[in-house]
Design a protein around this motif. Structure first.
Motif, PDB file in Angstrom:
ATOM      1  N   ALA A   3      -4.171  -3.774 -41.912  1.00 41.42           N
ATOM      2  CA  ALA A   3      -4.696  -5.011 -42.021  1.00 41.42           C
ATOM      3  C   ALA A   3      -6.174  -4.489 -41.953  1.00 41.42           C
ATOM      4  CB  ALA A   3      -4.486  -5.394 -40.941  1.00 41.42           C
ATOM      5  N   PHE A   4      -6.846  -3.496 -41.079  1.00 37.84           N
ATOM      6  CA  PHE A   4      -8.183  -2.138 -41.355  1.00 37.84           C
ATOM      7  C   PHE A   4      -7.774  -2.213 -43.038  1.00 37.84           C
ATOM      8  CE2 PHE A   4      -8.368  -3.133 -36.332  1.00 37.84           C
ATOM      9  CZ  PHE A   4      -9.084  -3.285 -37.540  1.00 37.84           C
ATOM     10  N   LEU A   5      -6.987  -1.613 -43.230  1.00 33.98           N
ATOM     11  CA  LEU A   5      -6.876  -1.096 -44.799  1.00 33.98           C
ATOM     12  C   LEU A   5      -7.149  -1.960 -45.663  1.00 33.98           C
ATOM     13  CD1 LEU A   5      -6.663   1.582 -46.518  1.00 33.98           C
ATOM     14  CD2 LEU A   5      -4.240   1.069 -45.883  1.00 33.98           C
ATOM     15  N   PHE A   6      -6.457  -3.354 -45.527  1.00 39.91           N
ATOM     16  CA  PHE A   6      -6.596  -4.116 -46.389  1.00 39.91           C
ATOM     17  C   PHE A   6      -7.871  -5.375 -46.225  1.00 39.91           C
ATOM     18  CE2 PHE A   6      -1.543  -5.429 -46.224  1.00 39.91           C
ATOM     19  CZ  PHE A   6      -1.794  -4.511 -47.405  1.00 39.91           C
ATOM     20  N   GLY A   7      -8.458  -4.689 -45.543  1.00 37.93           N
ATOM     21  CA  GLY A   7     -10.034  -5.987 -45.289  1.00 37.93           C
ATOM     22  C   GLY A   7     -10.688  -4.631 -46.172  1.00 37.93           C
ATOM     23  N   PHE A   8     -10.746  -2.976 -45.489  1.00 34.77           N
ATOM     24  CA  PHE A   8     -11.756  -2.087 -45.948  1.00 34.77           C
ATOM     25  C   PHE A   8     -11.564  -2.315 -47.962  1.00 34.77           C
ATOM     26  CE2 PHE A   8     -12.246   1.898 -48.656  1.00 34.77           C
ATOM     27  CZ  PHE A   8     -13.349   2.651 -47.840  1.00 34.77           C
ATOM     28  N   LEU A   9     -10.423  -2.076 -47.990  1.00 36.15           N
ATOM     29  CA  LEU A   9     -10.323  -1.905 -49.823  1.00 36.15           C
ATOM     30  C   LEU A   9     -10.571  -3.499 -49.973  1.00 36.15           C
ATOM     31  CD1 LEU A   9      -6.350  -1.048 -50.051  1.00 36.15           C
ATOM     32  CD2 LEU A   9      -8.344   0.120 -51.082  1.00 36.15           C
ATOM     33  N   GLY A  10     -10.321  -4.775 -49.664  1.00 37.58           N
ATOM     34  CA  GLY A  10     -11.154  -5.976 -49.957  1.00 37.58           C
ATOM     35  C   GLY A  10     -12.243  -6.543 -49.951  1.00 37.58           C
ATOM     36  N   LEU A  11     -12.983  -5.599 -48.320  1.00 35.53           N
ATOM     37  CA  LEU A  11     -13.990  -5.603 -49.493  1.00 35.53           C
ATOM     38  C   LEU A  11     -14.953  -4.720 -50.188  1.00 35.53           C
ATOM     39  CD1 LEU A  11     -15.642  -5.534 -44.914  1.00 35.53           C
ATOM     40  CD2 LEU A  11     -16.143  -7.570 -46.812  1.00 35.53           C
ATOM     41  N   THR A  12     -14.781  -2.799 -50.719  1.00 38.84           N
ATOM     42  CA  THR A  12     -15.185  -2.427 -51.600  1.00 38.84           C
ATOM     43  C   THR A  12     -14.481  -2.971 -52.795  1.00 38.84           C
ATOM     44  OG1 THR A  12     -12.792  -0.695 -50.878  1.00 38.84           O
ATOM     45  CG2 THR A  12     -15.003  -0.281 -49.590  1.00 38.84           C
ATOM     46  N   GLY A  13     -13.284  -3.815 -53.447  1.00 38.03           N
ATOM     47  CA  GLY A  13     -13.087  -3.908 -54.161  1.00 38.03           C
ATOM     48  C   GLY A  13     -13.671  -5.208 -54.867  1.00 38.03           C
ATOM     49  N   GLY A  14     -14.103  -5.943 -53.715  1.00 39.14           N
ATOM     50  CA  GLY A  14     -14.882  -7.422 -53.876  1.00 39.14           C
ATOM     51  C   GLY A  14     -14.122  -7.904 -53.864  1.00 39.14           C
ATOM     52  N   SER A  15     -12.753  -8.157 -53.136  1.00 40.00           N
ATOM     53  CA  SER A  15     -11.676  -8.913 -52.806  1.00 40.00           C
ATOM     54  C   SER A  15     -11.652 -10.166 -51.779  1.00 40.00           C
ATOM     55  CB  SER A  15     -10.048  -8.353 -53.603  1.00 40.00           C
ATOM     56  OG  SER A  15      -9.233  -9.658 -53.639  1.00 40.00           O
ATOM     57  N   PRO A  16     -12.469 -11.193 -52.197  1.00 39.32           N
ATOM     58  CA  PRO A  16     -11.540 -12.365 -50.694  1.00 39.32           C
ATOM     59  C   PRO A  16     -10.229 -12.208 -50.908  1.00 39.32           C
ATOM     60  CG  PRO A  16     -14.019 -12.655 -52.819  1.00 39.32           C
ATOM     61  CD  PRO A  16     -12.514 -12.273 -53.050  1.00 39.32           C
ATOM     62  N   LEU A  17      -9.736 -12.716 -51.623  1.00 35.03           N
ATOM     63  CA  LEU A  17      -8.642 -13.117 -51.016  1.00 35.03           C
ATOM     64  C   LEU A  17      -7.607 -12.000 -49.953  1.00 35.03           C
ATOM     65  CD1 LEU A  17      -6.105 -14.565 -51.563  1.00 35.03           C
ATOM     66  CD2 LEU A  17      -5.380 -13.164 -53.428  1.00 35.03           C
ATOM     67  N   LEU A  18      -7.524 -10.695 -50.893  1.00 32.26           N
ATOM     68  CA  LEU A  18      -7.176  -9.495 -49.676  1.00 32.26           C
ATOM     69  C   LEU A  18      -8.222  -9.559 -48.343  1.00 32.26           C
ATOM     70  CD1 LEU A  18      -5.208  -7.138 -50.036  1.00 32.26           C
ATOM     71  CD2 LEU A  18      -6.771  -5.517 -50.822  1.00 32.26           C
ATOM     72  N   ILE A  19      -9.363  -9.754 -48.229  1.00 35.55           N
ATOM     73  CA  ILE A  19      -9.599  -9.675 -47.051  1.00 35.55           C
ATOM     74  C   ILE A  19      -9.261 -11.333 -45.741  1.00 35.55           C
ATOM     75  CG2 ILE A  19     -11.783 -10.501 -45.737  1.00 35.55           C
ATOM     76  CD1 ILE A  19     -13.511  -9.239 -48.009  1.00 35.55           C
ATOM     77  N   LEU A  20      -8.578 -11.989 -47.359  1.00 30.48           N
ATOM     78  CA  LEU A  20      -8.449 -13.246 -46.174  1.00 30.48           C
ATOM     79  C   LEU A  20      -6.581 -12.950 -45.048  1.00 30.48           C
ATOM     80  CD1 LEU A  20      -8.588 -16.600 -48.047  1.00 30.48           C
ATOM     81  CD2 LEU A  20      -9.188 -15.816 -45.227  1.00 30.48           C
ATOM     82  N   ILE A  21      -6.000 -12.161 -46.372  1.00 32.50           N
ATOM     83  CA  ILE A  21      -4.404 -11.510 -46.089  1.00 32.50           C
ATOM     84  C   ILE A  21      -4.800 -10.017 -44.778  1.00 32.50           C
ATOM     85  CG2 ILE A  21      -2.829 -10.472 -47.504  1.00 32.50           C
ATOM     86  CD1 ILE A  21      -3.474 -11.169 -49.210  1.00 32.50           C
ATOM     87  N   ALA A  22      -5.886  -9.737 -44.875  1.00 26.01           N
ATOM     88  CA  ALA A  22      -6.394  -9.158 -43.892  1.00 26.01           C
ATOM     89  C   ALA A  22      -6.362  -9.563 -42.538  1.00 26.01           C
ATOM     90  CB  ALA A  22      -7.117  -8.143 -44.414  1.00 26.01           C
ATOM     91  N   VAL A  23      -6.738 -10.637 -42.796  1.00 23.98           N
ATOM     92  CA  VAL A  23      -7.281 -11.414 -41.235  1.00 23.98           C
ATOM     93  C   VAL A  23      -6.212 -11.511 -40.910  1.00 23.98           C
ATOM     94  CG1 VAL A  23      -8.424 -13.278 -39.954  1.00 23.98           C
ATOM     95  CG2 VAL A  23      -9.422 -11.509 -41.956  1.00 23.98           C
ATOM     96  N   PHE A  24      -5.376 -12.544 -41.899  1.00 29.41           N
ATOM     97  CA  PHE A  24      -4.521 -13.572 -41.393  1.00 29.41           C
ATOM     98  C   PHE A  24      -3.071 -11.910 -40.735  1.00 29.41           C
ATOM     99  CE2 PHE A  24       0.405 -13.863 -42.919  1.00 29.41           C
ATOM    100  CZ  PHE A  24       0.861 -14.867 -41.961  1.00 29.41           C
ATOM    101  N   ILE A  25      -2.676 -10.860 -41.406  1.00 28.69           N
ATOM    102  CA  ILE A  25      -1.778 -10.346 -41.187  1.00 28.69           C
ATOM    103  C   ILE A  25      -2.411  -9.428 -39.479  1.00 28.69           C
ATOM    104  CG2 ILE A  25      -1.277  -7.436 -41.094  1.00 28.69           C
ATOM    105  CD1 ILE A  25      -1.099  -7.983 -44.220  1.00 28.69           C
ATOM    106  N   PHE A  26      -3.333  -9.149 -39.395  1.00 34.91           N
ATOM    107  CA  PHE A  26      -4.621  -8.884 -38.053  1.00 34.91           C
ATOM    108  C   PHE A  26      -3.983  -9.353 -36.817  1.00 34.91           C
ATOM    109  CE2 PHE A  26      -7.369  -8.130 -34.712  1.00 34.91           C
ATOM    110  CZ  PHE A  26      -7.462  -6.439 -34.572  1.00 34.91           C
ATOM    111  N   PHE A  27      -4.483 -10.783 -36.747  1.00 39.30           N
ATOM    112  CA  PHE A  27      -3.879 -12.023 -35.554  1.00 39.30           C
ATOM    113  C   PHE A  27      -2.457 -12.559 -35.704  1.00 39.30           C
ATOM    114  CE2 PHE A  27      -8.372 -12.304 -36.868  1.00 39.30           C
ATOM    115  CZ  PHE A  27      -8.928 -12.844 -35.288  1.00 39.30           C
TER     116      PHE A  27
END
Length: 357
Positions: A191-215
């Motif tokens: 999830a941290f990896l997805f969140g990092f990729l989402g932040l650096t790649g400008g992908s809000p959907l990937l950040i959402l997925i990262a948050v969902f997976i983490f919790f």
């Protein structure tokens, strides 16, 4: 799940759509309309609806396989980040869990085969990289997304399908709680990896997925620990026995007075025969207007579909009843059917903490 709406039932599984899914549709339609006009907006919206139909079929694949092992799937909820099939329990046999987990991606493989062999879809690297381009064929885009769904779901990020396969494989060599904890930690790292990729790649959907997976991974780990502690325990061990009850013919004003006198969030409603009739929540009482409180009766406002168990029921049965939906609690009766107490999510958590000490 709150803020979701039922759109039908398939073999006992209710299909629900979360309100945020409609926000996704609106955003896709407006963005396409502003960029390329109404035609592109309609095509893109149809594309999103088709993809989520594939997601529903994916989740039904899990549900149908789970049914083979005697596990019900009460509902499937569509979210902007995908689908969520809620199983009433996870099989204890790791092999069964693996089969349930891979059944979903296999449905997407079947869809891809149908689209390529029978409808002539040609999936190329360009199609995988340019899914938002309406210039690509509609069928090609749908086929490409199904391949991506297979690849993405098999990533070992618990509680996604690949993570469940990983957990089940670990459970063949260690106890289930430990296997879940390891898989959850791996899932949170992913999830941290997805969140990092989402932040650096400008992908809000990937950040959402990262948050969902983490919790979700943390919640699954806690649930596994709770289930392990529940083995051997009974409903009587976590039951609330000191409470104020209401009668079906009481007015909501009487219930409001009970709210002021107590700290209860749920009020069991007991008939004259000492049988459980339903449960009235503090939220419903507080939401009622002054006129309604004077005239409306508890029987008209209470929740009737509250699960019931006996004093000697296994704690596993209580947890299964809690998982049936957004129920306020579980009623407990003696062997004669007389109401003796109830169990809520809050005091299940308190029982778990105290039973560990």
């Amino acid at each position: 799940m709150n803020w979701s709406f039922s759109i039908g039932t398939v073999r006992g599984t209710e299909i629900r759509v979360h309100a945020t899914f409609f926000l996704l549709l609106a955003w896709v339609m407006v963005a396409a309309w502003m960029a390329e006009g109404p035609g592109a907006a309609v095509v893109n919206m149809a594309f999103i609806v088709t993809i989520f139909a594939c997601v529903v079929l994916h989740e039904l694949g899990h549900a149908m396989m789970a049914r083979r092992f005697g596990v019900r799937t009460p509902d499937i909820t569509l979210l902007p980040i995908g689908g969520l099939a809620r199983l009433e329990r996870i099989p204890e046999d790791p092999k069964q869990e693996i089969l349930i987990a891979v059944a979903g991606p296999l449905v997407n493989v079947v869809i891809w085969v149908i689209l390529t062999l029978f409808l002539g879809a040609q999936v190329s690297l360009n199609a995988l990289q340019s899914l938002e381009d309406p210039g690509l064929g509609f069928v090609e885009r749908v086929a490409a997304v199904n391949l991506l769904l297979v690849a993405f779901n098999l990533i070992p990020a618990f509680p996604m399908d690949g993570g469940r396969v990983f957990r089940a494989a670990l459970a063949m060599f260690m106890d289930r709680v430990r296997a879940t904890q390891v898989a959850a930690h791996v899932g949170q790292i992913m999830a941290f990896l997805f969140g990092f990729l989402g932040l650096t790649g400008g992908s809000p959907l990937l950040i959402l997925i990262a948050v969902f997976i983490f919790f979700a991974a943390g919640a699954e780990s806690s649930d596994a620990a709770l289930r392990d502690r529940a083995h051997g325990a009974r409903a009587r061990d976590a039951m609330i026995t000191a409470f104020e009850a209401l009668r079906p013919d009481d007015t909501l004003d009487t219930a409001a007075q009970a709210v002021l006198r107590t700290t209860q969030a749920e009020f069991p409603v007991i008939g004259p025969d000492r049988r459980f009739a339903g449960m009235l929540t503090r939220a419903v009482i507080l939401a009622a207007g002054e006129d309604a409180r004077r005239t409306a009766h508890v029987a008209a406002a209470m929740e009737r579909d509250v699960p019931q168990v006996t004093l000697d029921a296994p704690m596993d049965a209580v947890l299964d009843a809690m998982a049936q939906g957004n129920v306020p609690g579980v009623a407990v009766s003696d062997r004669a059917g007389n109401f003796v107490g109830y169990i809520t999510r809050e005091n299940i958590g308190e029982w778990y903490i105290l039973s560990r000490s």
